[in-house]
Scaffold this active site. Structure first.
Site, PDB file in Angstrom:
ATOM      1  CG  ASP A 135      -3.703   1.967   5.756  1.00 32.53           C
ATOM      2  OD1 ASP A 135      -3.809   2.947   4.941  1.00 32.53           O
ATOM      3  OD2 ASP A 135      -3.987   2.343   6.721  1.00 32.53           O
ATOM      4  CD  GLU A 143     -10.826 -32.575  -7.083  1.00 29.89           C
ATOM      5  OE1 GLU A 143      -9.898 -31.420  -6.479  1.00 29.89           O
ATOM      6  OE2 GLU A 143     -11.477 -32.881  -6.289  1.00 29.89           O
ATOM      7  CG  HIS A 160     -19.234 -33.129  -8.775  1.00 31.74           C
ATOM      8  ND1 HIS A 160     -19.122 -34.601  -8.916  1.00 31.74           N
ATOM      9  CD2 HIS A 160     -17.852 -32.869  -8.463  1.00 31.74           C
ATOM     10  CE1 HIS A 160     -18.172 -35.090  -8.676  1.00 31.74           C
ATOM     11  NE2 HIS A 160     -17.244 -33.812  -8.356  1.00 31.74           N
ATOM     12  CG  ASP A 163      -6.029  -0.830  -0.409  1.00 31.32           C
ATOM     13  OD1 ASP A 163      -6.020   0.201  -1.249  1.00 31.32           O
ATOM     14  OD2 ASP A 163      -5.385  -1.070   0.510  1.00 31.32           O
ATOM     15  CG  ASP A 173      -2.140   0.874   0.957  1.00 34.03           C
ATOM     16  OD1 ASP A 173      -2.535   1.358   0.086  1.00 34.03           O
ATOM     17  OD2 ASP A 173      -2.871   1.164   2.111  1.00 34.03           O
ATOM     18  CD  GLU A 188      -2.511   3.462  -4.467  1.00 33.02           C
ATOM     19  OE1 GLU A 188      -3.482   3.354  -3.752  1.00 33.02           O
ATOM     20  OE2 GLU A 188      -2.427   3.530  -5.584  1.00 33.02           O
TER      21      GLU A 188
END
Length: 380
Positions: free
Chosen positions: A126, A260, A184, A77, A11, A52
């Site tokens: 942050d 899978e 499934h 973010d 960040d 950033e």
């Protein structure tokens, strides 16, 4: 790839945009979630975006110092940085172009993936960015503090108050995102307990499997809470998902990360047959999440990375909604494991019946709650 797996959270901030700016980055072990490196710096007068990008570069360099062969999942973010570094958005600003180019030189592109996360899940980076800016305001540079324990990367520690029963969230935590996880229905391989992964014959549902999918569709229609349907791209999951979606009047969206595990040479074999033909590989696979089935390209460690990326994409896309996620044994067990913060070997201690239902809720503060596990009441 052969290296470790890291998560880089980065960040940057600017008090004034542009103004006094700094960045922060943490590197986490991809299996345990523990912070293994931190970086932060006051960079003078700059914009949020520049800060950033510099945080990203510092995080990638810190990961490279730990293991230059590592697979790195960057989580930020900043939608701008994630989309630009993923190649989906063009980089037009002249200040951003050289920084993006530098970031791409730190590690080979094939080793790095990018995921957007809500700001609430980027608190450590942050914090470091603000520490760096505070140090700069005092005429100093940031210095690392004594190490402190970190919560697992995939889901922090549970919230202090236990959520209420059912799929509704406590009001003070806001509306959660709920994944209703449906395995499934049966295929011809399921009753014989044969390995059936993403590298095998991709079987269809059997007659019983189609009946199970129909019963699941009836159950979800009665509950009336499903707002979207997402499926693994494999035939058996798509057929299950389509049966439910048609009943609910929804479309099915496929997500590659939900397929899978690739079982390699074990595809189509029973456990006993694998034990007879590949005893050493099977023993290694049962004792380490990093071991791969014979001839496979995937271990449970790489599966965890793939499923984690898919999970975060779905959380960003369906924030605050209830989503039916139709997948397979290994991905569903992995989502449950990550929600609980359980160790990798817990995968061998879970039972998931064909067409069974699990449910996990994800909250805005990063917490997760397992609400249901291996429910088959709709099949009785």
């Amino acid at each position: 790839m052969g290296g470790r797996r890291f998560i880089v959270e980065a960040d940057g901030g600017s008090r004034g945009n542009p103004g006094p700016a700094g960045y922060g980055a943490v590197v986490r072990d991809g299996d345990t979630g523990q912070i293994v490196a931190e970086a932060a710096e006051f960079i003078g007068h700059a914009t949020n975006n520049v800060a950033e990008y510099k945080g990203l570069i510092a995080g990638l360099k810190a990961a490279r110092e730990l293991d230059p062969a590592a697979a790195v999942d960057v989580r930020m973010d900043s939608k701008l940085v994630v989309e630009q570094m993923s190649g989906r958005w063009k980089i037009k600003h002249p200040d951003m172009q050289p920084l993006a180019a530098e970031a791409r030189t730190v590690l080979p592109r094939a080793q790095v993936s990018y995921t957007w996360i809500p700001r609430e899940r980027n608190k450590d980076a942050d914090r470091l960015a603000n520490e760096a800016m505070d140090a700069g305001k005092a005429g100093k540079q940031w210095e690392p503090k004594a190490p402190r324990p970190a919560a697992p990367v995939d889901e922090p520690l549970p919230a202090p108050a236990a959520p209420k029963a059912g799929w509704a969230a406590p009001a003070d935590l806001g509306t959660p995102t709920t994944f209703v996880l449906l395995r499934h229905g049966e295929t011809p391989l399921t009753p014989e307990k044969r390995f059936s992964g993403s590298g095998g014959s991709d079987p269809e549902l059997s007659e019983k499997g189609r009946w199970q999918a129909a019963r699941a569709a009836e159950a979800f229609a009665a509950r009336g809470s499903i707002q979207a349907v997402v499926s693994s791209p494999m035939r058996r999951t798509r057929q299950t998902a389509e049966a439910v979606a048609q009943r609910l009047g929804l479309d099915v969206r496929t997500e590659e990360g939900l397929r899978e595990l690739d079982f390699g040479d074990w595809e189509g074999l029973t456990f006993a047959e694998v034990q007879d033909r590949h005893p050493e590989d099977l023993a290694a696979w049962l004792s380490s999440a990093k071991a791969k089935p014979t001839g496979s390209t995937e271990s449970f460690t790489t599966l965890t990375h793939r499923v984690g990326v898919a999970r975060d994409k779905l959380l960003a896309r369906y924030s605050g909604k209830t989503v039916l996620v139709v997948s397979h044994v290994s991905p569903i067990k992995t989502l449950v494991r990550l929600a609980l913060g359980a160790p990798p070997d817990s995968l061998y201690r879970m039972e998931l019946s064909a067409a069974s239902i699990c449910a996990v809720q994800y909250y805005a503060d990063g917490n997760a709650s397992l609400r249901l596990m291996n429910d088959t009441s709709h099949l009785r």
